[in-house]
Scaffold this motif. Structure first.
Motif, mmCIF file in Angstrom:
data_model
loop_
_atom_site.group_PDB
_atom_site.id
_atom_site.type_symbol
_atom_site.label_atom_id
_atom_site.label_comp_id
_atom_site.label_asym_id
_atom_site.label_seq_id
_atom_site.Cartn_x
_atom_site.Cartn_y
_atom_site.Cartn_z
ATOM 1 N N UNK A 158 -19.300 -3.059 -38.366
ATOM 2 C CA UNK A 158 -20.789 -3.437 -38.616
ATOM 3 C C UNK A 158 -21.349 -2.012 -39.068
ATOM 4 N N UNK A 159 -21.878 -2.025 -40.401
ATOM 5 C CA UNK A 159 -22.354 -0.761 -40.753
ATOM 6 C C UNK A 159 -23.671 -0.362 -40.226
ATOM 7 N N UNK A 160 -23.899 0.819 -40.258
ATOM 8 C CA UNK A 160 -25.316 1.103 -39.806
ATOM 9 C C UNK A 160 -26.541 0.521 -40.643
ATOM 10 N N UNK A 161 -26.124 0.167 -41.823
ATOM 11 C CA UNK A 161 -27.187 -0.375 -42.678
ATOM 12 C C UNK A 161 -27.574 -1.906 -42.275
ATOM 13 N N UNK A 162 -26.203 -2.606 -41.806
ATOM 14 C CA UNK A 162 -26.363 -3.914 -41.436
ATOM 15 C C UNK A 162 -27.096 -4.300 -40.315
ATOM 16 N N UNK A 163 -26.775 -2.907 -39.304
ATOM 17 C CA UNK A 163 -27.307 -3.135 -37.878
ATOM 18 C C UNK A 163 -28.967 -2.917 -38.046
ATOM 19 N N UNK A 164 -29.245 -1.860 -38.792
ATOM 20 C CA UNK A 164 -30.521 -1.781 -39.038
ATOM 21 C C UNK A 164 -31.549 -2.809 -39.723
ATOM 22 N N UNK A 165 -30.708 -3.541 -40.705
ATOM 23 C CA UNK A 165 -31.349 -4.747 -41.360
ATOM 24 C C UNK A 165 -31.518 -5.972 -40.540
ATOM 25 N N UNK A 166 -30.538 -6.279 -39.606
ATOM 26 C CA UNK A 166 -30.760 -7.359 -38.800
ATOM 27 C C UNK A 166 -31.666 -7.193 -37.675
ATOM 28 N N UNK A 189 -34.201 -5.262 -38.185
ATOM 29 C CA UNK A 189 -35.555 -5.226 -38.980
ATOM 30 C C UNK A 189 -36.053 -6.559 -39.215
ATOM 31 N N UNK A 190 -35.380 -7.526 -39.400
ATOM 32 C CA UNK A 190 -35.817 -8.950 -39.660
ATOM 33 C C UNK A 190 -35.999 -9.567 -38.337
ATOM 34 N N UNK A 191 -34.838 -9.606 -37.423
ATOM 35 C CA UNK A 191 -34.856 -10.615 -36.374
ATOM 36 C C UNK A 191 -36.006 -9.987 -35.315
ATOM 37 N N UNK A 192 -36.111 -8.698 -34.900
ATOM 38 C CA UNK A 192 -36.787 -8.131 -34.042
ATOM 39 C C UNK A 192 -38.130 -7.418 -34.743
ATOM 40 N N UNK A 193 -37.962 -6.561 -35.576
ATOM 41 C CA UNK A 193 -39.081 -5.881 -36.020
ATOM 42 C C UNK A 193 -39.943 -6.667 -36.909
ATOM 43 N N UNK A 194 -39.581 -7.883 -37.396
ATOM 44 C CA UNK A 194 -40.389 -8.922 -38.250
ATOM 45 C C UNK A 194 -41.337 -9.353 -37.148
ATOM 46 N N UNK A 195 -40.547 -9.965 -35.916
ATOM 47 C CA UNK A 195 -41.374 -10.584 -35.307
ATOM 48 C C UNK A 195 -42.466 -9.783 -34.371
ATOM 49 N N UNK A 196 -42.094 -8.215 -34.210
ATOM 50 C CA UNK A 196 -43.036 -7.388 -33.970
ATOM 51 C C UNK A 196 -44.137 -7.458 -34.826
ATOM 52 N N UNK A 197 -43.960 -7.367 -36.111
ATOM 53 C CA UNK A 197 -45.059 -7.065 -37.012
ATOM 54 C C UNK A 197 -45.966 -8.278 -37.062
ATOM 55 N N UNK A 198 -45.366 -9.443 -37.221
ATOM 56 C CA UNK A 198 -46.155 -10.634 -36.981
ATOM 57 C C UNK A 198 -46.959 -10.960 -35.683
ATOM 58 N N UNK A 199 -46.423 -10.490 -34.441
ATOM 59 C CA UNK A 199 -47.087 -10.614 -33.353
ATOM 60 C C UNK A 199 -48.413 -9.467 -33.409
ATOM 61 N N UNK A 200 -47.850 -8.466 -33.764
ATOM 62 C CA UNK A 200 -49.026 -7.442 -33.833
ATOM 63 C C UNK A 200 -50.140 -7.745 -34.573
#
Length: 245
Positions: free
Chosen positions: A100-108, A110-121
């Motif tokens: 798992x590349x660092x880029x892949x780790x960050x992207x998943x 960014x969508x699954x967790x950070x995306x939810x954070x942004x919408x909830x916020x």
């Protein structure tokens, strides 16, 4: 009685699509969010439009705060506040942890967790002011038990569970409920690259012995966003055919 507005992220396919179609048959304004699959999103939009004219389709990448803000601005202009937020959008892939590349780790994340954070916020200030709101997160069986070859995916889905439990404690005083659904394997195109033998082996290990249909997950979402579930918060609903009991 005011028609409540439901935002479903990642609603162009799978669970999100079935949820949008199901809730559109109830007394809701429906917002279909998508990022890339405009053809599928438009098909969902047109199907819903036949029986519910209160539907909106918005392209937005939840990786980007500016696009999330723009999406909410458009919803508020057309329908008013988002009353119900369903954080369904997510990505997945399989790999050995060391691959798992660092880029892949960050992207998943960014969508699954950070995306939810942004919408909830973005959603909760209006929910808090109204003393009402419902937030549903879509986790996974791997967020509960962990899944080999999906450490990055499992980590994001576990984070969603922890985030939503903490939010339920924090937001309950404002009349907002927060719950999570953790499906097992579901018949969606997310599994299209998984070999048939692997799916059969997975299904053979638990009582119901089959994948869930997306509509079966949508039905659980329908219950949780309804007023029949007003006293349920902080829960993780496992919908996995008895994969663990």
């Amino acid at each position: 009685m005011k028609r409540e507005t439901v935002l479903i992220t990642g609603a162009s396919r799978g669970i999100g699509r079935e949820t949008a179609k199901l809730l559109a048959k109830e007394n809701y304004n429906i917002v279909i969010n998508y990022e890339k699959n405009e053809i599928s999103a438009k098909k969902t939009f047109e199907e819903i439009k036949e029986y519910n004219s209160n539907v909106l389709m918005i392209k937005a990448d939840i990786r980007k705060k500016s696009e999330v803000d723009k999406m909410f601005d458009e919803i508020e202009k057309v329908f008013g506040n988002v009353d119900i937020l369903i954080n369904n959008a997510g990505i997945a892939n399989t790999a050995f942890f060391q691959d798992i590349s660092e880029e892949c780790w960050k992207d998943i994340f960014d969508v699954n967790v950070n995306g939810s954070y942004r919408c909830i916020k973005r959603a909760i200030p209006n929910m808090i002011s109204k003393k009402y709101g419902k937030i549903i997160g879509i986790s996974s069986i791997w967020g509960v038990t962990g899944g080999a070859l999906e450490v990055h995916y499992s980590a994001t889905k576990g984070a969603i569970i922890a985030m939503n439990k903490a939010l339920a404690k924090e937001l309950g005083y404002s009349g907002i409920t927060v719950n999570t659904i953790a499906p097992g394997g579901v018949e969606t195109d997310m599994l299209s690259n998984v070999p048939k033998k692997s799916i059969e082996a997975y299904c053979s290990e638990f009582p119901l012995g089959r994948l869930a249909k997306a509509i079966e997950i949508a039905n659980v979402i329908k219950f949780l966003v309804s007023h029949n579930a007003d006293y349920i918060t902080g829960e993780v609903i496992n919908v996995n055919g008895g994969a663990f009991i």
